[in-house]
Design an enzyme around this catalytic site. Structure first.
Site, mmCIF file in Angstrom:
data_model
loop_
_atom_site.group_PDB
_atom_site.id
_atom_site.type_symbol
_atom_site.label_atom_id
_atom_site.label_comp_id
_atom_site.label_asym_id
_atom_site.label_seq_id
_atom_site.Cartn_x
_atom_site.Cartn_y
_atom_site.Cartn_z
ATOM 1 N N ASP A 143 -21.023 8.077 15.554
ATOM 2 C CA ASP A 143 -22.253 7.813 14.985
ATOM 3 C C ASP A 143 -23.188 7.298 16.066
ATOM 4 O O ASP A 143 -22.901 6.202 16.399
ATOM 5 C CB ASP A 143 -22.237 6.868 13.785
ATOM 6 N N ARG A 217 -17.237 21.320 15.903
ATOM 7 C CA ARG A 217 -18.259 21.693 15.366
ATOM 8 C C ARG A 217 -19.510 21.093 15.731
ATOM 9 O O ARG A 217 -20.580 21.720 15.730
ATOM 10 C CB ARG A 217 -18.219 21.937 13.878
ATOM 11 N N TYR A 218 -19.256 19.569 15.648
ATOM 12 C CA TYR A 218 -20.440 18.863 16.015
ATOM 13 C C TYR A 218 -20.819 19.179 17.460
ATOM 14 O O TYR A 218 -22.109 19.292 17.734
ATOM 15 C CB TYR A 218 -20.173 17.291 15.948
#
Length: 237
Positions: A143, A217-218
């Site tokens: 994050d 996928r990120y």
């Protein structure tokens, strides 16, 4: 009881990320109810392990070398590593329940058996991992907490790096992948302060992914949006 402690005896720890998203599908509820308990690395939380008894990793993985992925997202990289290295014991840690449920479906489909899953805060896992027990750690696209006032919430801060350094073996490898330039800056400032050497010798060492890398996928979303991935490799001194 100390004002700094939870009634269970645990230290108070703020957690700022998401834990729940949209409702789980019935198949995902089935994975959570029937698969998760068998994949537990052992008693981790303070309510179930108030004495903070270290996890028996030799018993858990039959003496295999242990690797850890922190924040595995939907689990595609974690399952890829488990399939690629069947003689390694892997622990995946992720507090986001929807991601955990997605991972469990991937594990069932792939049939990998060298994985353990902690569905919670990695700091609780650090409490019960033996010193020097982890040989490799993956931190993939953590994050970013882009606002400056939130930078203290990032993983690459002393609150996380001190216990991480403790549980990693001498010579162990830490891999960090991120597409956020300021996260790169903070990583390069903070990680070496906690007993690690950055191994880059030329630009390709941080511009090109590792040979066994599995693009998540990120990462694919970041590439579509024009962000540039960085691949940082450190070794525990």
């Amino acid at each position: 009881m100390s004002k700094d402690n939870h009634p269970s005896g645990a230290p108070w720890r703020n957690f700022y990320g998401r834990i729940h998203g949209k409702g789980l599908r019935q198949s995902q509820k089935d994975y959570m109810e029937n698969d998760l308990a068998d994949l537990s690395p052992g008693p981790v939380g303070w309510d179930e392990n108030p004495e903070r008894t270290p996890i028996d990793l030799d018993g858990l993985f039959d003496g295999k070398e242990v690797w850890l992925e922190i924040g595995f997202g939907a689990g595609e990289h974690l399952v890829h590593v488990a399939e690629t290295y069947p003689d390694i014991g892997l622990i995946g840690c992720e507090p986001y329940i929807n991601g955990v449920a997605t991972l469990l479906g991937k594990i069932r489909k792939a049939g990998v058996r060298n994985l353990a899953v902690h569905p919670g805060d990695v700091r609780d896992l650090f409490d019960v991992l033996p010193d020097g027990s982890v040989a490799k750690v993956f931190l993939n696209y953590p994050d970013p907490w882009p606002k400056k006032r939130h930078h203290r919430r990032r993983f690459v801060t002393p609150e996380h790096l001190e216990p991480l350094s403790r549980v990693m073996a001498h010579g162990a490898e830490l891999r960090v992948a991120t597409d956020i330039p300021d996260y790169v800056r903070q990583t390069l400032e903070q990680v070496p302060r906690h007993g690690f050497d950055w191994l880059a010798e030329r630009p390709a060492d941080w511009r090109e992914p590792w040979a066994d890398w599995f693009s998540t996928r990120y990462e694919q979303k970041a590439l579509r949006e024009g962000r540039v991935p960085h691949y940082l490799t450190f070794r525990k001194r």
